[in-house]
Design an enzyme around this catalytic site. Structure first.
Site, PDB file in Angstrom:
ATOM      1  N   GLU A   7      10.563  -4.572   4.500  1.00  8.94           N
ATOM      2  CA  GLU A   7      10.652  -5.989   4.130  1.00  8.94           C
ATOM      3  C   GLU A   7      10.317  -6.164   2.648  1.00  8.94           C
ATOM      4  O   GLU A   7      11.006  -6.880   1.910  1.00  8.94           O
ATOM      5  CB  GLU A   7       9.674  -6.835   4.959  1.00  8.94           C
ATOM      6  CG  GLU A   7       9.994  -6.945   6.436  1.00  8.94           C
ATOM      7  CD  GLU A   7       9.390  -5.821   7.269  1.00  8.94           C
ATOM      8  OE1 GLU A   7       9.022  -4.762   6.682  1.00  8.94           O
ATOM      9  OE2 GLU A   7       9.302  -5.977   8.502  1.00  8.94           O
ATOM     10  N   GLY A  44      -4.797  -1.658   5.172  1.00  7.60           N
ATOM     11  CA  GLY A  44      -3.979  -2.774   4.697  1.00  7.60           C
ATOM     12  C   GLY A  44      -4.646  -4.122   4.939  1.00  7.60           C
ATOM     13  O   GLY A  44      -4.728  -4.971   4.058  1.00  7.60           O
ATOM     14  N   ARG A  45      -5.154  -4.329   6.144  1.00  5.55           N
ATOM     15  CA  ARG A  45      -5.736  -5.639   6.482  1.00  5.55           C
ATOM     16  C   ARG A  45      -7.133  -5.822   5.898  1.00  5.55           C
ATOM     17  O   ARG A  45      -7.743  -6.875   6.078  1.00  5.55           O
ATOM     18  CB  ARG A  45      -5.736  -5.850   7.999  1.00  5.55           C
ATOM     19  CG  ARG A  45      -6.422  -4.750   8.784  1.00  5.55           C
ATOM     20  CD  ARG A  45      -6.092  -4.859  10.268  1.00  5.55           C
ATOM     21  NE  ARG A  45      -6.547  -3.708  11.046  1.00  5.55           N
ATOM     22  CZ  ARG A  45      -5.848  -2.596  11.214  1.00  5.55           C
ATOM     23  NH1 ARG A  45      -4.677  -2.452  10.624  1.00  5.55           N
ATOM     24  NH2 ARG A  45      -6.315  -1.615  11.964  1.00  5.55           N
ATOM     25  N   LYS A  57       9.326  -1.056  14.067  1.00  2.00           N
ATOM     26  CA  LYS A  57       9.888  -0.717  12.753  1.00  2.00           C
ATOM     27  C   LYS A  57      10.973   0.342  12.902  1.00  2.00           C
ATOM     28  O   LYS A  57      12.052   0.239  12.330  1.00  2.00           O
ATOM     29  CB  LYS A  57       8.792  -0.129  11.848  1.00  2.00           C
ATOM     30  CG  LYS A  57       7.798  -1.106  11.287  1.00  2.00           C
ATOM     31  CD  LYS A  57       6.966  -0.372  10.245  1.00  2.00           C
ATOM     32  CE  LYS A  57       5.688  -1.094   9.918  1.00  2.00           C
ATOM     33  NZ  LYS A  57       4.807  -0.315   9.055  1.00  2.00           N
ATOM     34  N   HIS A 100      -5.398 -33.396  17.630  1.00  2.00           N
ATOM     35  CA  HIS A 100      -4.293 -34.230  18.121  1.00  2.00           C
ATOM     36  C   HIS A 100      -3.168 -33.385  18.688  1.00  2.00           C
ATOM     37  O   HIS A 100      -2.039 -33.851  18.802  1.00  2.00           O
ATOM     38  CB  HIS A 100      -3.789 -35.127  16.992  1.00  2.00           C
ATOM     39  CG  HIS A 100      -4.849 -36.102  16.571  1.00  2.00           C
ATOM     40  ND1 HIS A 100      -5.018 -37.328  17.178  1.00  2.00           N
ATOM     41  CD2 HIS A 100      -5.843 -35.995  15.653  1.00  2.00           C
ATOM     42  CE1 HIS A 100      -6.049 -37.945  16.630  1.00  2.00           C
ATOM     43  NE2 HIS A 100      -6.570 -37.152  15.706  1.00  2.00           N
ATOM     44  N   GLU A 112      -4.778  -6.768  14.816  1.00  2.00           N
ATOM     45  CA  GLU A 112      -4.250  -5.451  14.449  1.00  2.00           C
ATOM     46  C   GLU A 112      -5.367  -4.403  14.571  1.00  2.00           C
ATOM     47  O   GLU A 112      -5.106  -3.234  14.821  1.00  2.00           O
ATOM     48  CB  GLU A 112      -3.668  -5.474  13.026  1.00  2.00           C
ATOM     49  CG  GLU A 112      -2.674  -4.350  12.774  1.00  2.00           C
ATOM     50  CD  GLU A 112      -1.869  -4.506  11.486  1.00  2.00           C
ATOM     51  OE1 GLU A 112      -0.722  -4.965  11.554  1.00  2.00           O
ATOM     52  OE2 GLU A 112      -2.382  -4.168  10.411  1.00  2.00           O
ATOM     53  N   LYS A 165       0.839  -1.203   0.000  1.00  4.89           N
ATOM     54  CA  LYS A 165       0.000   0.000   0.000  1.00  4.89           C
ATOM     55  C   LYS A 165       0.874   1.254   0.000  1.00  4.89           C
ATOM     56  O   LYS A 165       0.687   2.163  -0.797  1.00  4.89           O
ATOM     57  CB  LYS A 165      -0.915  -0.036   1.238  1.00  4.89           C
ATOM     58  CG  LYS A 165      -1.794   1.171   1.381  1.00  4.89           C
ATOM     59  CD  LYS A 165      -2.733   1.039   2.569  1.00  4.89           C
ATOM     60  CE  LYS A 165      -3.404   2.374   2.842  1.00  4.89           C
ATOM     61  NZ  LYS A 165      -4.324   2.356   3.970  1.00  4.89           N
TER      62      LYS A 165
HETATM   63  O1  F6P Z   1       2.098  -4.147   9.929  1.00  6.75           O
HETATM   64  C1  F6P Z   1       1.696  -2.850   9.636  1.00  6.75           C
HETATM   65  C2  F6P Z   1       1.201  -2.713   8.243  1.00  6.75           C
HETATM   66  O2  F6P Z   1       1.021  -1.356   8.028  1.00  6.75           O
HETATM   67  C3  F6P Z   1      -0.092  -3.481   7.962  1.00  6.75           C
HETATM   68  O3  F6P Z   1      -1.208  -2.848   8.431  1.00  6.75           O
HETATM   69  C4  F6P Z   1      -0.004  -3.603   6.501  1.00  6.75           C
HETATM   70  O4  F6P Z   1      -0.911  -4.536   6.020  1.00  6.75           O
HETATM   71  C5  F6P Z   1       1.439  -4.002   6.335  1.00  6.75           C
HETATM   72  O5  F6P Z   1       2.123  -3.221   7.288  1.00  6.75           O
HETATM   73  C6  F6P Z   1       2.027  -3.838   4.961  1.00  6.75           C
HETATM   74  O6  F6P Z   1       2.003  -2.511   4.552  1.00  6.75           O
HETATM   75  P1  F6P Z   1       2.195  -2.106   3.035  1.00  6.75           P
HETATM   76  O7  F6P Z   1       1.084  -2.711   2.253  1.00  6.75           O
HETATM   77  O8  F6P Z   1       2.158  -0.611   3.023  1.00  6.75           O
HETATM   78  O9  F6P Z   1       3.528  -2.632   2.579  1.00  6.75           O
END
Ligand code: F6P
Length: 550
Positions: A217, A273-274, A514, A390, A359, A211
């Site tokens: 990452e 995002g979620r 972060k 199990h 979240e 987003k």
């Molecule tokens: O973990 C925090 C967060 O902002 C989530 O809400 C989001 O889904 C994720 O990082 C990834 O963010 P992006 O889509 O901006 O890379």
């Protein structure tokens, strides 16, 4: 209702009435509740779309449900719901509208943000995604060397990974089985390594899902993927256009990365995002299942949106599920909630729900920044049920904790199951039904004795039962049913956040880690001094450097 004019939740008469009712009810026994009301098993059920929802095995009476609905009315859950659907900026800490529901609105719907109808833009992106997905699926879209794309690697994390990765597993039987689709999220290089090591770069498309397009990452993995591709293909930057597309709200950063914005699929800041997987973030899934199936899934979401928006409180399923969670979390001290799908294809479903729920509702201040005096979101966990039986079911059955559970199952196995495996479905579902019965009704000491069990073993073989469960049963796990299930949980989480008076749409809690990671990295690589690093962490960093021979 104006947030700051709200009476403190635990001081409302509705809350006090529920606390009193809880005391009166004491340890309500499901055996008794069923004995008193022989029609309970059929009466305490609701239907939404294809989902049959049985809530009879809950520690509730008609009075409990009435009091819970009164709490929902007092906290104006439906008022906030309407504000969300209208596009009001109910994510107050970020000043944003919350409009994932617009992502699945039909073409002729009107949903305005700041006076602008966003539905045409939503459908323009969906159409662009459909065109692209078809070109990849048909082989018309080729890689830099002219070879057909056979592999799709989605790189994203959190909401830009969990949704499409989960849905790809769920809908495997609807996917083009000639395509290899993989999901990379972890900044641990092992993730990307395992995803690409056996792929031919000439046949590989990377879908970079972020987003913000700033998530470290994802950008790190995307950069490594680009290096891998260009090195392996012995090609220059011009190869990127045929092998990289972006899903993002941030055109500038996409362009800085070197992806042509013509190959970018857009979404908007009013999509959390979620809550984003039915936006452009679903592109990898759409390539796998095709645009028609993807639209069927969106229709499933929309069906439950409409139910949530219009159904009266008595038959509103997301409201009911949200209220049951409040009942256990706030009035029974339940700390967690387990989700147990009886479908192998739903193996990543709980991981997806963890982000959605935890979240969203892992908050300890209210909308006005005041500490909350009541429990908020639960720990959400679980894996496919039969495997769990199990492993950790022992604790649910005979441990000391109250753990409400959702059981999700299907009458039909997936359509393309090998004929020889179809018969196993009844055994799977026999477990599904048996477990909810055992959890609810247990086994009394007398029943154990009647089996001739020696007296000293009776306490060990007694099951006290009374473990609450919701059973969600549908005929088949289709794209539409998946959309219905996700929307159901999205709105359940919404209901709970509304009652607890928290902002379910921000996630400031993930920021601190972060920021610190960025500060700590030079200490690992260069041994740099990091001001403010505590003594324990300083020692651990030194140990790490020693172990790495630095
Ligand atoms: O973990 C925090 C967060 O902002 C989530 O809400 C989001 O889904 C994720 O990082 C990834 O963010 P992006 O889509 O901006 O890379």
């Amino acid at each position: 209702m104006n947030a700051d004019s709200r009476t403190r939740l635990d001081q409302t008469p509705e809350w006090t009435a529920l606390a009193g009712h809880r005391e009166e009810l004491g340890e309500a026994q499901l055996r008794e509740l069923f004995a008193r009301n022989p029609g309970r098993g059929t009466g305490y059920t609701l239907q939404v779309g294809d989902l049959h929802v049985d809530y009879s095995k809950h520690l509730v009476t008609d009075e409990t449900l009435r009091l819970l609905r009164a709490l929902a009315a007092a906290t104006d859950v439906f008022g906030l719901r309407d504000a969300m659907f209208r596009g009001e900026k109910i994510n107050t800490t970020e000043g944003r509208a919350v409009l994932h529901t617009a992502l699945r609105a039909p073409r002729d719907a009107v949903v305005e943000v700041d006076g602008e109808n966003v539905v045409p833009a939503v459908h323009a992106v969906l159409d662009k995604m459909a065109g692209f997905a078809e070109r990849v699926r048909s082989g018309e879209w080729t890689g830099h060397t002219g070879r057909r794309i056979k592999n799709v690697v989605n790189i994203g994390i959190g909401g830009s990974d969990l949704g499409p990765a989960m849905a790809y597993e769920v809908l495997r039987s609807f996917t083009d089985r000639d395509l290899t689709v993989r999901f990379v999220s972890n900044v641990d290089g092992a993730d990307l390594h395992e995803a690409v090591r056996d792929l031919d770069p000439a046949e590989t498309l990377f879908v970079i899902a972020s987003k913000t397009f700033t998530t470290i990452e994802t950008i790190t993995n995307a950069t490594s993927a680009r290096n891998w591709l260009l090195t392996e293909l012995k090609a220059g930057q011009e190869a990127v256009a045929k092998h990289f597309v972006a899903l993002s709200t941030n055109a500038e950063k996409v362009s800085d990365f070197g992806i042509d914005t013509a190959n970018m699929f857009e979404f908007w800041d009013w999509v959390g995002g979620r809550y984003s997987f039915d936006s452009a973030i679903g592109l990898s899934l759409m390539i796998a299942i095709g645009p028609d199936r993807f639209r069927e899934m969106l229709d499933g979401f929309h069906l439950v949106d409409e139910h949530f928006r219009t159904a009266p409180a008595e038959s509103n399923v997301p409201l009911l599920l949200g209220l049951l969670g409040v009942w256990y979390g706030n009035f029974h001290d339940a700390q967690s909630h387990v989700v147990l799908p009886y479908s192998h294809y739903l193996s990543k479903f709980t991981a997806y729900l963890q982000q959605l729920d935890m979240e969203s509702n892992g908050k300890s201040v209210d909308r006005d920044g005041r500490p909350v005096e009541w429990e908020t979101g639960p720990v959400v966990w679980g894996t496919p049920g039969t495997n769990g039986q199990h492993a950790y079911y022992q604790l649910i059955h005979q441990g000391t904790k109250l753990i409400p559970a959702d059981f999700i199952g299907f009458a039909e196995p997936v359509a393309d199951l090998l004929p020889g495996l179809v018969a196993q479905h009844d055994l799977l579902m026999a477990n599904f039904f048996a477990q909810t019965q055992a959890l609810a009704f247990g086994k009394t000491p007398d029943e154990v004795r009647a089996e001739g069990v020696p007296e000293e073993l009776v306490p060990h073989k007694t099951f006290k039962g009374n473990h609450p469960t919701t059973t969600i049963l549908a005929r088949e796990l289709t794209p539409s049913v998946l959309g219905q299930l996700i929307a159901l949980y999205e709105h359940k989480v919404f209901v709970q956040g509304a009652i607890w008076n928290i902002d379910s749409f921000d996630q400031w809690g993930v920021e601190l880690g972060k920021v610190l990671a960025k500060r700590v990295e030079p200490a690992l690589t260069e041994g740099a001094d990091v001001p403010g690093l505590d003594e324990s962490t300083t020692a651990l960093v030194a140990k790490y450097r020693e172990l790495r021979g630095r």
